[in-house]
Design a protein around this motif. Structure first.
Motif, mmCIF file in Angstrom:
data_model
loop_
_atom_site.group_PDB
_atom_site.id
_atom_site.type_symbol
_atom_site.label_atom_id
_atom_site.label_comp_id
_atom_site.label_asym_id
_atom_site.label_seq_id
_atom_site.Cartn_x
_atom_site.Cartn_y
_atom_site.Cartn_z
ATOM 1 N N TYR A 113 0.596 12.685 1.879
ATOM 2 C CA TYR A 113 0.960 11.305 1.551
ATOM 3 C C TYR A 113 2.225 11.329 0.692
ATOM 4 O O TYR A 113 2.356 12.147 -0.226
ATOM 5 C CB TYR A 113 -0.161 10.595 0.799
ATOM 6 C CG TYR A 113 -1.303 10.190 1.690
ATOM 7 C CD1 TYR A 113 -1.327 8.940 2.300
ATOM 8 C CD2 TYR A 113 -2.344 11.071 1.951
ATOM 9 C CE1 TYR A 113 -2.367 8.567 3.130
ATOM 10 C CE2 TYR A 113 -3.392 10.713 2.791
ATOM 11 C CZ TYR A 113 -3.395 9.463 3.368
ATOM 12 O OH TYR A 113 -4.418 9.100 4.206
ATOM 13 N N ARG A 166 4.959 8.865 -1.509
ATOM 14 C CA ARG A 166 5.290 7.563 -2.098
ATOM 15 C C ARG A 166 6.647 7.127 -1.581
ATOM 16 O O ARG A 166 7.598 7.905 -1.552
ATOM 17 C CB ARG A 166 5.306 7.658 -3.616
ATOM 18 C CG ARG A 166 3.960 7.976 -4.251
ATOM 19 C CD ARG A 166 3.086 6.747 -4.364
ATOM 20 N NE ARG A 166 3.585 5.841 -5.370
ATOM 21 C CZ ARG A 166 3.279 5.920 -6.664
ATOM 22 N NH1 ARG A 166 2.497 6.883 -7.115
ATOM 23 N NH2 ARG A 166 3.766 5.033 -7.513
ATOM 24 N N TYR A 189 -6.625 -4.594 2.811
ATOM 25 C CA TYR A 189 -6.163 -3.922 4.027
ATOM 26 C C TYR A 189 -6.751 -4.599 5.268
ATOM 27 O O TYR A 189 -6.061 -4.800 6.271
ATOM 28 C CB TYR A 189 -6.562 -2.444 3.988
ATOM 29 C CG TYR A 189 -5.942 -1.620 5.092
ATOM 30 C CD1 TYR A 189 -4.672 -1.068 4.928
ATOM 31 C CD2 TYR A 189 -6.611 -1.397 6.290
ATOM 32 C CE1 TYR A 189 -4.086 -0.317 5.933
ATOM 33 C CE2 TYR A 189 -6.027 -0.655 7.303
ATOM 34 C CZ TYR A 189 -4.767 -0.113 7.115
ATOM 35 O OH TYR A 189 -4.183 0.616 8.118
ATOM 36 N N GLU A 237 -9.292 -3.060 -2.515
ATOM 37 C CA GLU A 237 -8.184 -2.555 -1.703
ATOM 38 C C GLU A 237 -8.540 -2.582 -0.220
ATOM 39 O O GLU A 237 -7.711 -2.926 0.626
ATOM 40 C CB GLU A 237 -7.808 -1.137 -2.127
ATOM 41 C CG GLU A 237 -7.252 -1.026 -3.534
ATOM 42 C CD GLU A 237 -8.345 -0.826 -4.561
ATOM 43 O OE1 GLU A 237 -9.539 -0.986 -4.203
ATOM 44 O OE2 GLU A 237 -8.013 -0.520 -5.725
ATOM 45 N N PHE A 286 0.838 -1.207 0.000
ATOM 46 C CA PHE A 286 0.000 0.000 0.000
ATOM 47 C C PHE A 286 0.869 1.252 0.000
ATOM 48 O O PHE A 286 0.565 2.236 -0.687
ATOM 49 C CB PHE A 286 -0.933 0.003 1.204
ATOM 50 C CG PHE A 286 -2.212 -0.746 0.984
ATOM 51 C CD1 PHE A 286 -3.304 -0.127 0.405
ATOM 52 C CD2 PHE A 286 -2.328 -2.079 1.340
ATOM 53 C CE1 PHE A 286 -4.493 -0.817 0.183
ATOM 54 C CE2 PHE A 286 -3.498 -2.780 1.134
ATOM 55 C CZ PHE A 286 -4.588 -2.151 0.545
ATOM 56 N N VAL A 307 2.289 1.719 -3.515
ATOM 57 C CA VAL A 307 1.332 2.086 -4.562
ATOM 58 C C VAL A 307 0.646 3.418 -4.271
ATOM 59 O O VAL A 307 0.532 4.282 -5.153
ATOM 60 C CB VAL A 307 0.283 0.970 -4.733
ATOM 61 C CG1 VAL A 307 -0.784 1.389 -5.745
ATOM 62 C CG2 VAL A 307 0.952 -0.321 -5.171
ATOM 63 N N TYR A 308 0.194 3.588 -3.034
ATOM 64 C CA TYR A 308 -0.622 4.757 -2.697
ATOM 65 C C TYR A 308 0.126 5.806 -1.878
ATOM 66 O O TYR A 308 -0.360 6.928 -1.724
ATOM 67 C CB TYR A 308 -1.861 4.331 -1.916
ATOM 68 C CG TYR A 308 -2.727 3.351 -2.666
ATOM 69 C CD1 TYR A 308 -3.494 3.769 -3.760
ATOM 70 C CD2 TYR A 308 -2.765 2.010 -2.315
ATOM 71 C CE1 TYR A 308 -4.283 2.869 -4.456
ATOM 72 C CE2 TYR A 308 -3.551 1.099 -3.006
ATOM 73 C CZ TYR A 308 -4.307 1.538 -4.076
ATOM 74 O OH TYR A 308 -5.081 0.643 -4.774
#
Length: 377
Positions: free
Chosen positions: A234, A236, A297, A293, A131, A134-135
């Motif tokens: 956020y 990466r 999770y 997703e 996660f 990717v996010y």
């Protein structure tokens, strides 16, 4: 409000979560057992009568049982699925006895048993790292963006721009750390270390319990203090940093699970909050409705819980075996068979009682008791 998924979809989502997690757990036992030179007689996903199965070239029976609520690896020399030694294992031919589980030194047996829960933790780390890759990972600083009037934070004097350094002595790197520390601390007083204009302040406040309703109508009591963050951030992460982030998140979930267990044991949290397979199935279906997703999770969270629960020092669980091996390592001899037999009986009764409690709670969470009451009334 989202519509609740149907029974068929819920069962499918539940199996999609539980099946791989059970396989991962048992494969951890199996692969380390192979590395230690121990023969596996059976590898089962599910209990009860075999639905489908085959025997590989090593003589291991791989099968799927009709009751998909767990699994087991039965090694050579085991009497049953919980690895109690077979009384006849010492009479096996020398070549076979050397590859039996009871014949192994205590460190090998402990390694094989610990491998199941450890693999669950590693699986969760990989999911959470994925996660982050990717996010991105949340890097929202633990800085107060807004304070809700009339809430505990306002009464304690927290102000926008304050940086929360720690809650009850535990450092808070990002804003989610603050939320988690408060949400699972119930309404116990919380000590906050706060940085304001270059000075460090100590504030104590008592979180407020509120009832929140999710998109499926499920109600849950949570603790809040009434602060909000600024704009979410956020970032990466690369593969190495993502693995580290996954490990940190997993460790955080383990601490949280341990704290909740302590609250159950101390009576601070009601046993009504305990959930079991039915509630996991219900939540699996709801998570799958939101998106794949979200289901993945949720699987990571359940994997952590599965690993943690199996390490509890209860006979029949991996932690119970490890406790006996620790005794054997210290005393240089195993506990007597009579002691082990009584301990496993106690463990069996404890687990059955726990399952009764969580099943009762689970049925209440899906409205079964309310429906019965309406029928009777």
């Amino acid at each position: 409000m989202l519509e609740s998924p149907g029974i068929a979809f819920t069962v499918f989502a539940f199996l999609l979560v539980l099946g791989p997690l059970v396989f991962v757990h048992e494969y951890g036992h199996y692969i380390v057992g192979r590395w230690c030179g121990v023969k596996a007689d059976a590898f089962s996903i599910g209990f009860g009568r075999k639905i489908v199965g085959w025997t590989d070239k090593r003589g291991t029976l791989w099968k799927i049982g009709w009751l998909p609520l767990g699994g087991y690896v039965q090694f050579a020399g085991d009497r049953d699925a919980v690895s109690q030694p077979d009384a006849e294992w010492q009479s096996l031919p020398a070549a076979e006895r050397a590859h039996s589980f009871p014949a192994q030194p205590v460190w090998k047996r402990a390694l094989i048993v610990a491998a199941g829960p450890v693999t669950n933790f590693l699986f969760a780390i990989l999911i959470l790292a994925g996660f982050a890759l990717v996010y991105g990972a949340s890097q929202t600083p633990a800085i107060v963006g807004a304070v809700d009037p009339g809430r505990p934070a306002a009464a304690a004097g927290l102000e926008p721009g304050d940086r929360i350094l720690s809650v009850n002595g535990r450092p808070t790197e990002v804003f989610e750390d603050v939320q988690m520390a408060i949400a699972f601390g119930l309404a116990q007083p919380a000590r906050l270390s706060v940085e304001r204009d270059g000075e460090t302040l100590s504030l104590t406040l008592t979180p407020q319990i509120i009832t929140r309703t999710d998109d499926f109508g499920n109600k849950a009591e949570v603790a809040i203090i009434g602060v909000r963050s600024g704009s979410p951030v956020y970032t990466r992460l690369g593969p190495i940093a993502a693995l580290g982030h996954g490990a940190e998140q997993t460790a955080g979930f383990v601490r949280m699970t341990g704290a909740v267990l302590g609250q159950f044991l101390s009576g601070a949290r009601s046993i009504k909050d305990m959930g079991g397979p039915i509630r996991i199935a219900k939540t699996s279906g709801e998570a799958a409705t939101v998106g794949f997703e979200q289901l993945i999770y949720f699987a990571a969270f359940i994997s952590i819980n599965l690993g943690f629960i199996n390490l509890l020092p209860l006979p029949m669980l991996d932690g119970g075996h490890l406790a006996f091996y620790a005794y054997e390592a210290v005393r240089r001899r195993p506990a007597s068979m009579q002691v082990q037999e009584w301990a496993f009986r106690f463990g069996f009764v404890a687990i059955v009682l726990l399952m009764l409690v969580v099943t009762f709670n689970d049925l209440g969470s899906i409205g079964a008791w309310d429906g019965i009451a309406r029928l009777i009334g």
